[in-house]
Scaffold this motif. Sequence first.
Motif, PDB file in Angstrom:
ATOM      1  N   MET A   1       0.845  -1.206   0.000  1.00 35.11           N
ATOM      2  CA  MET A   1       0.000   0.000   0.000  1.00 35.11           C
ATOM      3  C   MET A   1       0.872   1.245   0.000  1.00 35.11           C
ATOM      4  SD  MET A   1      -2.838   1.246   2.786  1.00 35.11           S
ATOM      5  CE  MET A   1      -4.139   0.214   2.137  1.00 35.11           C
ATOM      6  N   GLN A   2       0.543   2.162  -0.864  1.00 41.21           N
ATOM      7  CA  GLN A   2       1.252   3.434  -0.913  1.00 41.21           C
ATOM      8  C   GLN A   2       0.593   4.392   0.086  1.00 41.21           C
ATOM      9  OE1 GLN A   2       0.617   4.128  -5.139  1.00 41.21           O
ATOM     10  NE2 GLN A   2       2.772   3.709  -5.549  1.00 41.21           N
ATOM     11  N   ILE A   3       1.368   4.831   1.057  1.00 44.30           N
ATOM     12  CA  ILE A   3       0.850   5.693   2.117  1.00 44.30           C
ATOM     13  C   ILE A   3       1.265   7.136   1.851  1.00 44.30           C
ATOM     14  CG2 ILE A   3       0.924   6.212   4.580  1.00 44.30           C
ATOM     15  CD1 ILE A   3       1.323   3.280   5.125  1.00 44.30           C
ATOM     16  N   TYR A   4       0.278   8.024   1.897  1.00 40.54           N
ATOM     17  CA  TYR A   4       0.524   9.448   1.711  1.00 40.54           C
ATOM     18  C   TYR A   4       0.006  10.201   2.936  1.00 40.54           C
ATOM     19  CZ  TYR A   4       1.427   8.480  -3.235  1.00 40.54           C
ATOM     20  OH  TYR A   4       1.944   7.994  -4.403  1.00 40.54           O
ATOM     21  N   SER A   5       0.651  11.301   3.232  1.00 37.30           N
ATOM     22  CA  SER A   5       0.151  12.220   4.234  1.00 37.30           C
ATOM     23  C   SER A   5       0.162  13.615   3.628  1.00 37.30           C
ATOM     24  CB  SER A   5       0.991  12.154   5.518  1.00 37.30           C
ATOM     25  OG  SER A   5       0.334  12.856   6.564  1.00 37.30           O
ATOM     26  N   PHE A   6      -0.020  14.619   4.449  1.00 38.25           N
ATOM     27  CA  PHE A   6      -0.189  15.981   3.930  1.00 38.25           C
ATOM     28  C   PHE A   6       0.585  16.965   4.783  1.00 38.25           C
ATOM     29  CE2 PHE A   6      -2.638  20.009   3.744  1.00 38.25           C
ATOM     30  CZ  PHE A   6      -2.592  20.246   2.369  1.00 38.25           C
ATOM     31  N   SER A   7       1.337  17.831   4.112  1.00 38.88           N
ATOM     32  CA  SER A   7       2.077  18.884   4.806  1.00 38.88           C
ATOM     33  C   SER A   7       1.441  20.227   4.452  1.00 38.88           C
ATOM     34  CB  SER A   7       3.549  18.876   4.389  1.00 38.88           C
ATOM     35  OG  SER A   7       4.260  19.922   5.036  1.00 38.88           O
ATOM     36  N   PRO A   8       0.760  20.871   5.399  1.00 38.20           N
ATOM     37  CA  PRO A   8       0.088  22.143   5.074  1.00 38.20           C
ATOM     38  C   PRO A   8       1.071  23.279   4.895  1.00 38.20           C
ATOM     39  CG  PRO A   8      -0.148  21.654   7.410  1.00 38.20           C
ATOM     40  CD  PRO A   8       0.549  20.473   6.805  1.00 38.20           C
ATOM     41  N   PHE A   9       0.882  24.029   3.837  1.00 36.97           N
ATOM     42  CA  PHE A   9       1.619  25.276   3.631  1.00 36.97           C
ATOM     43  C   PHE A   9       0.745  26.171   2.773  1.00 36.97           C
ATOM     44  CE2 PHE A   9       4.272  28.226   1.297  1.00 36.97           C
ATOM     45  CZ  PHE A   9       5.092  28.725   2.279  1.00 36.97           C
ATOM     46  N   GLY A  10       0.357  27.306   3.349  1.00 43.99           N
ATOM     47  CA  GLY A  10      -0.491  28.218   2.604  1.00 43.99           C
ATOM     48  C   GLY A  10      -1.822  27.577   2.256  1.00 43.99           C
ATOM     49  N   TYR A  11      -2.328  27.894   1.072  1.00 43.76           N
ATOM     50  CA  TYR A  11      -3.628  27.390   0.649  1.00 43.76           C
ATOM     51  C   TYR A  11      -3.520  26.024  -0.024  1.00 43.76           C
ATOM     52  CZ  TYR A  11      -8.243  27.356  -1.574  1.00 43.76           C
ATOM     53  OH  TYR A  11      -9.527  27.020  -1.970  1.00 43.76           O
ATOM     54  N   GLU A  12      -2.384  25.765  -0.687  1.00 49.61           N
ATOM     55  CA  GLU A  12      -2.255  24.556  -1.470  1.00 49.61           C
ATOM     56  C   GLU A  12      -1.795  23.367  -0.639  1.00 49.61           C
ATOM     57  OE1 GLU A  12      -0.550  27.354  -2.173  1.00 49.61           O
ATOM     58  OE2 GLU A  12      -1.754  28.225  -3.790  1.00 49.61           O
ATOM     59  N   GLY A  13      -0.663  23.479   0.068  1.00 51.99           N
ATOM     60  CA  GLY A  13      -0.110  22.337   0.780  1.00 51.99           C
ATOM     61  C   GLY A  13       0.457  21.324  -0.200  1.00 51.99           C
ATOM     62  N   ALA A  14       0.962  20.205   0.315  1.00 49.12           N
ATOM     63  CA  ALA A  14       1.573  19.198  -0.553  1.00 49.12           C
ATOM     64  C   ALA A  14       1.399  17.814   0.035  1.00 49.12           C
ATOM     65  CB  ALA A  14       3.065  19.506  -0.741  1.00 49.12           C
ATOM     66  N   LEU A  15       1.223  16.832  -0.849  1.00 53.33           N
ATOM     67  CA  LEU A  15       1.171  15.444  -0.425  1.00 53.33           C
ATOM     68  C   LEU A  15       2.572  14.941  -0.129  1.00 53.33           C
ATOM     69  CD1 LEU A  15      -1.433  13.921  -2.924  1.00 53.33           C
ATOM     70  CD2 LEU A  15      -1.786  14.517  -0.527  1.00 53.33           C
ATOM     71  N   VAL A  16       2.700  14.118   0.899  1.00 52.38           N
ATOM     72  CA  VAL A  16       3.989  13.581   1.314  1.00 52.38           C
ATOM     73  C   VAL A  16       3.905  12.058   1.294  1.00 52.38           C
ATOM     74  CG1 VAL A  16       5.651  13.413   3.203  1.00 52.38           C
ATOM     75  CG2 VAL A  16       4.498  15.588   2.740  1.00 52.38           C
ATOM     76  N   THR A  17       4.856  11.414   0.626  1.00 52.97           N
ATOM     77  CA  THR A  17       4.914   9.958   0.589  1.00 52.97           C
ATOM     78  C   THR A  17       5.640   9.445   1.833  1.00 52.97           C
ATOM     79  OG1 THR A  17       5.017  10.008  -1.826  1.00 52.97           O
ATOM     80  CG2 THR A  17       5.627   7.947  -0.752  1.00 52.97           C
ATOM     81  N   VAL A  18       5.033   8.483   2.520  1.00 53.85           N
ATOM     82  CA  VAL A  18       5.612   7.900   3.730  1.00 53.85           C
ATOM     83  C   VAL A  18       6.082   6.479   3.396  1.00 53.85           C
ATOM     84  CG1 VAL A  18       5.224   7.273   6.139  1.00 53.85           C
ATOM     85  CG2 VAL A  18       4.093   9.295   5.177  1.00 53.85           C
ATOM     86  N   GLU A  19       7.384   6.254   3.500  1.00 54.53           N
ATOM     87  CA  GLU A  19       7.964   4.943   3.211  1.00 54.53           C
ATOM     88  C   GLU A  19       8.706   4.437   4.446  1.00 54.53           C
ATOM     89  OE1 GLU A  19       9.255   4.932  -1.349  1.00 54.53           O
ATOM     90  OE2 GLU A  19      10.103   6.607  -0.239  1.00 54.53           O
ATOM     91  N   VAL A  20       8.622   3.139   4.677  1.00 50.33           N
ATOM     92  CA  VAL A  20       9.265   2.525   5.841  1.00 50.33           C
ATOM     93  C   VAL A  20      10.105   1.334   5.381  1.00 50.33           C
ATOM     94  CG1 VAL A  20       8.913   1.385   8.061  1.00 50.33           C
ATOM     95  CG2 VAL A  20       7.391   3.261   7.364  1.00 50.33           C
ATOM     96  N   ASP A  21      11.326   1.271   5.879  1.00 48.63           N
ATOM     97  CA  ASP A  21      12.218   0.151   5.559  1.00 48.63           C
ATOM     98  C   ASP A  21      12.767  -0.434   6.861  1.00 48.63           C
ATOM     99  OD1 ASP A  21      13.880  -1.458   3.646  1.00 48.63           O
ATOM    100  OD2 ASP A  21      15.497  -0.454   4.752  1.00 48.63           O
ATOM    101  N   LEU A  22      12.727  -1.769   6.979  1.00 44.45           N
ATOM    102  CA  LEU A  22      13.280  -2.462   8.138  1.00 44.45           C
ATOM    103  C   LEU A  22      14.580  -3.143   7.731  1.00 44.45           C
ATOM    104  CD1 LEU A  22      10.024  -4.125   9.581  1.00 44.45           C
ATOM    105  CD2 LEU A  22      10.964  -1.862  10.049  1.00 44.45           C
ATOM    106  N   ARG A  23      15.610  -2.977   8.528  1.00 44.83           N
ATOM    107  CA  ARG A  23      16.915  -3.538   8.200  1.00 44.83           C
ATOM    108  C   ARG A  23      17.583  -4.045   9.460  1.00 44.83           C
ATOM    109  NH1 ARG A  23      20.195   2.137   7.080  1.00 44.83           N
ATOM    110  NH2 ARG A  23      19.136   3.334   8.693  1.00 44.83           N
TER     111      ARG A  23
END
Length: 530
Positions: A1-23
């Motif tokens: 599953m591709q997980i996205y979150s959101f970073s607010p800035f001004g009116y538009e903001g931007a989607l942020v991709t959340v990736e996790v790696d275990l090592r």
Amino acid sequence: MQIYSFSPFGYEGALVTVEVDLRRGIPAIDIVGLADNAVKESRERMQAAIRNSGLDFPIERVLISLSPADLKKEGAGFDLPIALGVLAANEANKGNGADTGERDSAPVLIMGELELSGKIRAVRGVHAAAATAAAGGIFRCIVPAANAEEAREVNGMKVFGADTLEEAFAAMSSPENFTEAAAHFSGTKQISDKNAVETNGILFPRITDGYEFGDIRGQRQLIRGLQIAAAGGHNVVAIGSPGCGKTMAMQKFPALLPLLTPEEAQPVTRIMSLAGLLHPAQPLVRTPPFRMPHQTASIEGMCGGGINCRPGEISLAHNGVLFLDEAAEFKTSVLQMLRVPLETGRITLARAGRSTQFPARFQLLMAANPCPCGNFGSDTKMCLCSSRAIEMYWKKFSAPLLDRIDIRISVKNESDGTEASSAQEPPLTTELLRIGIANAVKTQRHRQAKKNACLTPAETASFCKIDEATRMLLTKAQNRYGFSPRATASILKIGRTIADMELSAEIKQQHIAEAIQYRKTFSNFMQSET
């Protein structure tokens, strides 16, 4: 599953991709991607929430990547997506992801702040995040239960509202848990009878205590001016001595404004969501905003700013009203800043190499005294202000700013005896005033899908045609009072609004004559001052 979150800035903001790696390695949690302190602290909240929820936290070294890497990530809304990313990676690493094909392919927006117990707290900006995700082709989201209705107001978005981390994790592999609100962008969504009443096919808010115009004695010119302003979206300035009733009347103005259409409500809801002012009971803001900042407001508080470029008062008043009481007491820089938004309906903010553009199509109401002591022009009281003091008082209002005010009203004090006869007339109730407003609003929505005050020069020429006799009346007034081209266009728009209130297809001489009164009133006042 591709997980996205959101970073607010001004009116538009931007989607942020959340990736996790275990090592393999010494157990630790590393976050990369220009995260601020609040995001970095999510390591501890996320780890405690997972364990206190009875879920397995990986014993490997955890690497969390937030991309794009050059975008600063801020806020506690990243707690939940990071935690779910870690849990999904841990399950896949153990070989328990037999049913994770859906997770690996379907993108999902996730936002929420975690308590140490695993409960999920509401966060700001969910409506903006969901709208941005939908524009990017993401139509599933997991958000706090308190923000679920807010996210469902975005067309096509399938939402799961979670109260706990365990619920959110279970929903990741169960698409049937995501629900979609009924489509309402056509304007068919019903408003609760408790919140709205209908007048001539136009929805208005219910009249509550303090919003009845019938309580005002006299001041019929002021009430008439506010009725025209509400019908056409015109800006208003009322000038009168202290206690004459101008502030009380303008504070009742929201009762004259019809509810926003679903299309008008979307940007208003987005702005309120970004500002953290969206109430859970009102996920879609249908009531026009009414903002009344204090006279000590700074220019940043009015236009917006800060690290994340939060919306200011003029953007919070988008598709609504900005009321400046004792307008002359505001800083000159604040008053002059209003000129561009009044003309363009938007404001651009630039911070640290990034810029954002907020909508700011607001209706400006101003109330002011005629002089510092407030007694200038009174027949019963003496003005103690010098000519220099009055001049400096009015210099705060530049000519370009005043020229953008369509309706100017000189409010007389009832104690002067100038409106004794009007005080004996039947009161103008809010319900009665709404009839003309509903006529005008319905006509404007059908004719041009915008308010008369927002007409462009080309639209003004097309929709505000007058006959030759009416044109001569306007030309005489223009020459006599020195009206600017903007003032002349304003008179035509006001005349169009008055005609719409009477359901008249033509703008008649009496409509233009009344419109002229609202421009020359202020001209006469300024002439008497000098």
